[in-house]
Write a protein that holds these residues in place. Structure first.
Motif, PDB file in Angstrom:
ATOM      1  N   HIS A 274       0.112   7.402  14.541  1.00 50.12           N
ATOM      2  CA  HIS A 274      -0.663   8.340  15.344  1.00 50.12           C
ATOM      3  C   HIS A 274      -0.597   8.037  16.834  1.00 50.12           C
ATOM      4  CE1 HIS A 274      -2.827  10.583  12.174  1.00 50.12           C
ATOM      5  NE2 HIS A 274      -2.562   9.496  11.471  1.00 50.12           N
ATOM      6  N   ASP A 275      -0.233   9.050  17.585  1.00 49.04           N
ATOM      7  CA  ASP A 275      -0.488   9.237  19.004  1.00 49.04           C
ATOM      8  C   ASP A 275       0.457   8.501  19.949  1.00 49.04           C
ATOM      9  OD1 ASP A 275      -1.801  10.955  20.637  1.00 49.04           O
ATOM     10  OD2 ASP A 275      -3.726   9.951  20.551  1.00 49.04           O
ATOM     11  N   TYR A 276       0.277   8.866  21.231  1.00 46.97           N
ATOM     12  CA  TYR A 276       1.216   8.545  22.292  1.00 46.97           C
ATOM     13  C   TYR A 276       1.332   7.065  22.582  1.00 46.97           C
ATOM     14  CZ  TYR A 276      -3.012   8.149  25.184  1.00 46.97           C
ATOM     15  OH  TYR A 276      -4.236   7.786  25.693  1.00 46.97           O
ATOM     16  N   GLN A 277       0.344   6.259  22.185  1.00 53.04           N
ATOM     17  CA  GLN A 277       0.436   4.818  22.441  1.00 53.04           C
ATOM     18  C   GLN A 277       1.518   4.146  21.591  1.00 53.04           C
ATOM     19  OE1 GLN A 277      -2.410   6.246  21.212  1.00 53.04           O
ATOM     20  NE2 GLN A 277      -4.126   5.907  22.634  1.00 53.04           N
ATOM     21  N   LEU A 278       1.971   4.820  20.515  1.00 47.02           N
ATOM     22  CA  LEU A 278       2.829   4.165  19.520  1.00 47.02           C
ATOM     23  C   LEU A 278       4.105   4.974  19.236  1.00 47.02           C
ATOM     24  CD1 LEU A 278      -0.024   3.125  17.062  1.00 47.02           C
ATOM     25  CD2 LEU A 278       1.095   1.701  18.788  1.00 47.02           C
TER      26      LEU A 278
ATOM     27  N   LEU B  51      10.083   0.868  12.848  1.00 39.52           N
ATOM     28  CA  LEU B  51       9.733   0.746  11.439  1.00 39.52           C
ATOM     29  C   LEU B  51      10.900   1.145  10.543  1.00 39.52           C
ATOM     30  CD1 LEU B  51       7.560   0.193   9.303  1.00 39.52           C
ATOM     31  CD2 LEU B  51       6.804   2.560   9.571  1.00 39.52           C
ATOM     32  N   ARG B  52      11.652   2.161  10.952  1.00 35.86           N
ATOM     33  CA  ARG B  52      12.799   2.588  10.135  1.00 35.86           C
ATOM     34  C   ARG B  52      13.852   1.481  10.059  1.00 35.86           C
ATOM     35  NH1 ARG B  52      14.079   6.721   7.533  1.00 35.86           N
ATOM     36  NH2 ARG B  52      12.333   7.901   8.362  1.00 35.86           N
ATOM     37  N   GLU B  53      14.022   0.728  11.142  1.00 44.13           N
ATOM     38  CA  GLU B  53      14.935  -0.416  11.102  1.00 44.13           C
ATOM     39  C   GLU B  53      14.465  -1.446  10.082  1.00 44.13           C
ATOM     40  OE1 GLU B  53      15.055  -2.043  14.976  1.00 44.13           O
ATOM     41  OE2 GLU B  53      15.914  -0.269  15.922  1.00 44.13           O
ATOM     42  N   LEU B  54      13.144  -1.656  10.047  1.00 38.84           N
ATOM     43  CA  LEU B  54      12.593  -2.687   9.166  1.00 38.84           C
ATOM     44  C   LEU B  54      12.478  -2.218   7.732  1.00 38.84           C
ATOM     45  CD1 LEU B  54       9.730  -3.837  11.577  1.00 38.84           C
ATOM     46  CD2 LEU B  54      11.806  -5.125  11.048  1.00 38.84           C
ATOM     47  N   ARG B  55      12.108  -0.929   7.547  1.00 39.29           N
ATOM     48  CA  ARG B  55      11.850  -0.398   6.207  1.00 39.29           C
ATOM     49  C   ARG B  55      12.474   0.994   6.043  1.00 39.29           C
ATOM     50  NH1 ARG B  55       7.696  -2.513   3.224  1.00 39.29           N
ATOM     51  NH2 ARG B  55       8.579  -1.100   1.668  1.00 39.29           N
ATOM     52  N   PRO B  56      13.788   1.066   5.845  1.00 38.35           N
ATOM     53  CA  PRO B  56      14.431   2.381   5.691  1.00 38.35           C
ATOM     54  C   PRO B  56      14.074   3.082   4.391  1.00 38.35           C
ATOM     55  CG  PRO B  56      16.013   0.614   5.340  1.00 38.35           C
ATOM     56  CD  PRO B  56      14.763  -0.041   5.834  1.00 38.35           C
ATOM     57  N   ASP B  57      13.340   2.419   3.508  1.00 44.38           N
ATOM     58  CA  ASP B  57      12.997   3.012   2.211  1.00 44.38           C
ATOM     59  C   ASP B  57      11.752   3.886   2.267  1.00 44.38           C
ATOM     60  OD1 ASP B  57      11.786   0.265   2.624  1.00 44.38           O
ATOM     61  OD2 ASP B  57      10.568   0.952   0.934  1.00 44.38           O
ATOM     62  N   VAL B  58      11.005   3.889   3.366  1.00 40.93           N
ATOM     63  CA  VAL B  58       9.713   4.577   3.377  1.00 40.93           C
ATOM     64  C   VAL B  58       9.788   5.896   4.130  1.00 40.93           C
ATOM     65  CG1 VAL B  58       8.504   2.370   3.258  1.00 40.93           C
ATOM     66  CG2 VAL B  58       8.864   3.448   5.485  1.00 40.93           C
ATOM     67  N   ARG B  59       8.860   6.797   3.789  1.00 42.13           N
ATOM     68  CA  ARG B  59       8.685   8.026   4.570  1.00 42.13           C
ATOM     69  C   ARG B  59       7.821   7.703   5.788  1.00 42.13           C
ATOM     70  NH1 ARG B  59       8.789  10.364  -0.620  1.00 42.13           N
ATOM     71  NH2 ARG B  59      10.179  12.167  -0.745  1.00 42.13           N
ATOM     72  N   ILE B  60       8.191   8.280   6.912  1.00 39.53           N
ATOM     73  CA  ILE B  60       7.466   7.999   8.155  1.00 39.53           C
ATOM     74  C   ILE B  60       7.060   9.317   8.792  1.00 39.53           C
ATOM     75  CG2 ILE B  60       7.566   6.898  10.427  1.00 39.53           C
ATOM     76  CD1 ILE B  60       9.844   5.129   9.309  1.00 39.53           C
ATOM     77  N   GLY B  61       5.780   9.449   9.059  1.00 38.09           N
ATOM     78  CA  GLY B  61       5.262  10.606   9.781  1.00 38.09           C
ATOM     79  C   GLY B  61       4.683  10.165  11.110  1.00 38.09           C
ATOM     80  N   PHE B  62       4.725  11.055  12.085  1.00 35.45           N
ATOM     81  CA  PHE B  62       4.118  10.778  13.386  1.00 35.45           C
ATOM     82  C   PHE B  62       3.341  12.012  13.809  1.00 35.45           C
ATOM     83  CE2 PHE B  62       3.795  10.849  17.978  1.00 35.45           C
ATOM     84  CZ  PHE B  62       3.482   9.542  18.299  1.00 35.45           C
TER      85      PHE B  62
ATOM     86  N   ASN C 139       0.828  -1.203   0.000  1.00 34.77           N
ATOM     87  CA  ASN C 139       0.000   0.000   0.000  1.00 34.77           C
ATOM     88  C   ASN C 139       0.859   1.248   0.000  1.00 34.77           C
ATOM     89  OD1 ASN C 139      -1.495  -2.206   1.896  1.00 34.77           O
ATOM     90  ND2 ASN C 139      -2.947  -1.127   0.600  1.00 34.77           N
ATOM     91  N   ALA C 140       0.464   2.229  -0.796  1.00 34.39           N
ATOM     92  CA  ALA C 140       1.233   3.472  -0.904  1.00 34.39           C
ATOM     93  C   ALA C 140       1.163   4.277   0.383  1.00 34.39           C
ATOM     94  CB  ALA C 140       0.721   4.308  -2.077  1.00 34.39           C
ATOM     95  N   LEU C 141       0.035   4.181   1.104  1.00 34.66           N
ATOM     96  CA  LEU C 141      -0.129   4.900   2.365  1.00 34.66           C
ATOM     97  C   LEU C 141      -0.642   3.931   3.422  1.00 34.66           C
ATOM     98  CD1 LEU C 141      -0.302   7.472   4.123  1.00 34.66           C
ATOM     99  CD2 LEU C 141      -2.619   7.811   3.205  1.00 34.66           C
ATOM    100  N   VAL C 142       0.034   3.897   4.564  1.00 37.70           N
ATOM    101  CA  VAL C 142      -0.389   3.062   5.682  1.00 37.70           C
ATOM    102  C   VAL C 142      -0.543   3.950   6.910  1.00 37.70           C
ATOM    103  CG1 VAL C 142       0.230   1.166   7.233  1.00 37.70           C
ATOM    104  CG2 VAL C 142       0.725   0.986   4.789  1.00 37.70           C
ATOM    105  N   VAL C 143      -1.716   3.918   7.508  1.00 33.61           N
ATOM    106  CA  VAL C 143      -1.974   4.616   8.762  1.00 33.61           C
ATOM    107  C   VAL C 143      -1.851   3.607   9.901  1.00 33.61           C
ATOM    108  CG1 VAL C 143      -3.756   5.742  10.162  1.00 33.61           C
ATOM    109  CG2 VAL C 143      -3.415   6.429   7.785  1.00 33.61           C
ATOM    110  N   VAL C 144      -1.142   3.996  10.953  1.00 31.30           N
ATOM    111  CA  VAL C 144      -0.982   3.138  12.120  1.00 31.30           C
ATOM    112  C   VAL C 144      -1.543   3.888  13.324  1.00 31.30           C
ATOM    113  CG1 VAL C 144       0.613   1.780  13.508  1.00 31.30           C
ATOM    114  CG2 VAL C 144       1.137   2.229  11.101  1.00 31.30           C
ATOM    115  N   ALA C 145      -2.579   3.354  13.936  1.00 29.83           N
ATOM    116  CA  ALA C 145      -3.203   3.982  15.099  1.00 29.83           C
ATOM    117  C   ALA C 145      -3.550   2.897  16.107  1.00 29.83           C
ATOM    118  CB  ALA C 145      -4.463   4.745  14.690  1.00 29.83           C
ATOM    119  N   ASN C 146      -3.745   3.281  17.347  1.00 35.28           N
ATOM    120  CA  ASN C 146      -4.057   2.291  18.383  1.00 35.28           C
ATOM    121  C   ASN C 146      -5.304   1.501  18.035  1.00 35.28           C
ATOM    122  OD1 ASN C 146      -3.782   1.128  21.154  1.00 35.28           O
ATOM    123  ND2 ASN C 146      -5.740   2.186  21.436  1.00 35.28           N
ATOM    124  N   ARG C 147      -6.320   2.167  17.481  1.00 37.11           N
ATOM    125  CA  ARG C 147      -7.582   1.492  17.159  1.00 37.11           C
ATOM    126  C   ARG C 147      -7.867   1.541  15.670  1.00 37.11           C
ATOM    127  NH1 ARG C 147     -11.511   0.632  21.060  1.00 37.11           N
ATOM    128  NH2 ARG C 147     -12.612  -0.314  19.299  1.00 37.11           N
TER     129      ARG C 147
END
Length: 754
Positions: free
Chosen positions: A139-143, A150-161, A6-14
């Motif tokens: 997203h957010d303080y839980q993560l 993630l950067r260790e696993l996938r250094p090729d991707v852009r990561i936002g928090f 997927n070109a965009l992945v959102v990661v959130a607690n829920r």
């Protein structure tokens, strides 16, 4: 989902859905309402997006599935992990700590272990889903550990928090036993977003205290051992909002309007309905609000015949002891006030401990004359924005705590310090007495802001900023930056050759970021002790052998005061517009010549920049004898860009140029630069060799005038034309120490000494 990911992945607690399991063990789901879902759904549908999150139930495993054009990827948590990672570390450690320790945080190592373990699971799920070169938004303080994992696993991707809650000052954050690990986890992201400029500033200050990374404005630089910048992290404010248009349309529906009238009827048609809408949380100031309202009734300033308070307190974290205690306290206070002041048909407070669907909330907002948002600390508070979006009739009043992120944006609300009960009472009463004209004036101003800056703009701005960040994988040899690393062998040889030159050597340097470490408060900047000793050693050389010069963008008086340079040091301030020399009683200034026309032009420039600064939070203007400077480092990324563009347009309109550095735009009426000033000084002194050290964009002008016999040194990261580079201020001091020794050695050799 494509085979490539997927070109965009959102990661959130829920996840954005609620799961249910029937008696037969069949799993079903329904979409859960929320502003984040509304903001990201169109983007994710277009980008073939995936959403990684917990499904909300213990030990419930489900495969990824498609829903509303998104791939939903459930993460399974067991009961112990929910207790330790979610209820424990997230909500009984981080939540109170990040909310100014309104309640005492608990620190347990087993909670931290569970937090790390669960964060790793989320990171691994995201790593599987994201396409090569894709984008992950956490997203957010839980993560907070997910970005680095993630950067260790996938250094090729852009990561936002994005941090949805406040980020505390260093003095509070420092209580966390695992403070360095959390900061390192967040620094795995390319872009870290916060609700307020103050939160971003707190984070940047914490980075400076806990790591060796250098910062410039909103940017944190990662460097290798040679001082070469290999990655940048930006920390900026991106205030979140709501689906303003959608909520406005909902509140205008005929059934909602009719329900609002029905609510007023059910409440006994009071003159004034006050409304509080919160999760039952100790950060929301519910007790303070109820106390102030009860005292207003006691004082006779409000009466139950004319006024009633509706308090919606949604259930929240009911397994956490602090929340159970809060519920008991609130319900006791409500019962006491109703017992003391309620009458038949006129309850003082209507207390509702459950959640409502959006339609009912929109009707409550329309029915309410005053909404009370009295949070003791809040990242943003979207209730305030929902109320504004619901009031298409331009009526109503908003009482808003100054400790919410919304207070930075909502010019038109009645701001209050909820800790000051007397002030809170006065503001509540004032809100109840606002005239219709004053309500319209304030609400129109509030609606312009909320209807323009909606949640779609928020998500678009964040993702566009993240997209613009360069993707440079961290090299294996990356270090935090050895603060005591000396100059390279090649640079040592260049310094030795410079010291051996026949004739005068000019040793020139920028001040901030070279001789003085960058600090939170520019007025507290000072030359480091080691650099000061090295400068003193060089200054003791005969003037025929070496001269010292400081070349800075600061005005001359400030440069002299803060640098405390040795006697005889030549001072160049305001990028060359001011000249002076350090004396025993301060400094002697060369008069700055400004014509009457230039003075008039400077006044126009200053007025224009002040007007620009007034439109953007965190932007300010510095006045100099021959220039005015717009500083944007404390503004949001979006605000800084807009202010910078406006300053350029002002300069073009007035027919003058700009001199731009990191987070600054200087407009001069006297055409100067560090390069012109250094070149003129060299000619004046007759120097045969020059060492110049600089760290800023404006120092590139100085590097550009140096020749092959000179030595140019960039301090810190960033692109440069300088021949050499050192990591930071301590390395710069070591360099100056070596040059001082080399100059002394030259003197001894020529005098026949050892």
């Amino acid at each position: 989902m494509s085979n490539e990911g997927n070109a965009l992945v959102v990661v959130a607690n829920r996840l954005p859905v609620d799961f249910t399991v029937d008696d037969a063990g069949e799993i079903s789901w329904k979409r859960s309402p929320g502003g984040l879902v509304s903001a990201l759904e169109p983007v994710m549908q277009q980008a073939d997006g995936a959403w990684v999150g917990w499904n909300g139930s213990p030990d419930l495993y489900a495969d990824p599935f498609e829903a509303d054009g998104m791939t939903l990827v459930p993460v399974t948590l067991n009961a112990d992990e929910i207790e330790q990672y979610y209820e424990g570390f997230s909500n009984d450690t981080l939540w109170p700590l990040y909310h100014d320790v309104i309640a005492p945080p608990a620190f347990h190592r087993q909670w931290w272990d569970a937090y790390r373990r669960v964060n790793r699971r989320f990171a691994e799920a995201a790593a599987v889903q994201v396409a090569t070169g894709g984008t992950v938004w956490v997203h957010d303080y839980q993560l907070q550990l997910v970005p680095s994992m993630l950067r260790e696993l996938r250094p090729d991707v852009r990561i936002g928090f994005f941090d949805h809650i406040p980020f505390p000052p260093y003095e509070i954050f420092a209580q966390l036993p695992w403070r360095r690990q959390v900061i390192e986890g967040l620094l795995g992201a390319d872009l870290i977003g916060f609700q307020r400029n103050g939160d971003a500033a707190n984070f940047l200050r914490t980075v400076r205290r806990l790591t060796r990374h250098s910062t410039r404005g909103q940017v944190i630089a990662f460097e290798d051992k040679t001082g070469r910048a290999v990655r940048e992290v930006r920390a900026s404010a991106f205030p979140i909002s709501i689906d303003s248009q959608g909520f406005d349309a909902l509140a205008r529906r005929e059934d909602v309007v009719a329900r609002a009238e029905q609510i007023r009827e059910e409440l006994g048609k009071p003159d004034i309905i006050m409304l509080g809408v919160d999760r039952l949380d100790y950060t929301k100031g519910i007790r303070h609000r109820i106390k102030a309202y009860g005292e207003l009734l006691h004082d006779g300033r409000l009466g139950v015949e004319e006024t009633t308070l509706v308090q919606v307190a949604s259930p929240s974290r009911e397994n956490v002891g602090a929340y159970q205690e809060l519920r008991d306290q609130v319900e006791t206070a409500v019962g006491r006030i109703n017992g003391d002041y309620g009458e038949l048909g006129h309850a003082a407070i209507h207390y509702l401990h459950h959640s409502y669907p959006p339609e009912e909330m929109a009707a409550l907002y329309r029915a309410s004359d005053v909404v009370l948002v009295t949070s003791l600390r809040d990242g943003m508070n979207l209730v305030a924005k929902e109320y504004i979006a619901a009031r298409s009739d331009d009526r109503g009043a908003l009482v808003l705590s100054e400790f919410t992120g919304a207070a930075d944006e909502l010019n038109g609300a009645l701001l209050v310090n909820p800790h000051d009960i007397d002030e809170l009472k006065d503001v509540i009463e004032r809100a109840a007495r606002l005239t219709p004209e004053e309500q319209r004036k304030r609400m129109r101003r509030l609606r312009r802001k909320v209807m323009t800056d909606d949640v779609a703009k928020w998500s678009r701005t964040f993702l566009e900023t993240l997209e613009a960040m360069p993707v440079v994988p961290v090299a294996p040899e990356l270090a935090d930056g050895d603060a005591t690393e000396g100059p390279s062998l090649e640079l040592v040889r260049a310094l030795d050759d410079l010291a051996a030159t026949d004739g005068l050597v000019l040793v020139a340097s920028d001040f901030d970021g070279v001789l003085a470490p960058l600090v939170d408060d520019p007025a507290s900047s000072r030359t480091s002790p080691r650099a000061a000793r090295a400068l003193g050693r060089i200054a003791r050389r005969p003037e025929s052998q070496a001269r010292l010069a400081l070349v800075s963008g600061r005005d001359l008086a400030t440069l002299a005061e803060l640098s405390r340079a040795p006697l005889g040091t030549l001072l160049i301030g305001s990028h060359g517009a001011e000249r002076g020399v350090v004396t025993a009683v301060g400094f002697d200034r060369r008069d700055v010549t400004v014509t009457e026309g230039q003075a008039s032009l400077l006044a126009h420039i200053t007025d224009g920049l002040e007007e620009i600064a007034g439109r953007h939070t965190g932007v300010w203007v510095e006045r100099k004898p021959t220039a005015s400077v717009l500083h944007t480092r404390k503004s949001t990324h979006d605000g800084a860009a807009q202010a910078t563009e406006a300053a350029r347009a002002l300069a073009e309109r007035l027919g003058v140029g700009t001199l731009e550095g990191k987070d600054v735009v200087e407009i001069q009426v006297v055409d100067t630069s560090k390069g012109k000033a250094l070149d003129a000084l060299r000619t004046e002194l007759g120097a045969v060799g020059v060492l110049y050290l600089g760290d800023d964009v404006t120092d590139e002008h100085a590097f550009a005038v140096l020749g092959s016999s000179d030595v140019s040194v960039k301090v810190g990261g960033g692109e440069t034309i300088a021949e050499y580079r050192v990591p930071g201020t301590t390395s710069a001091a070591l360099l100056l120490e070596h040059l001082g020794r080399a100059l002394e050695h030259r003197s001894k050799q020529r005098s026949g000494g050892a």
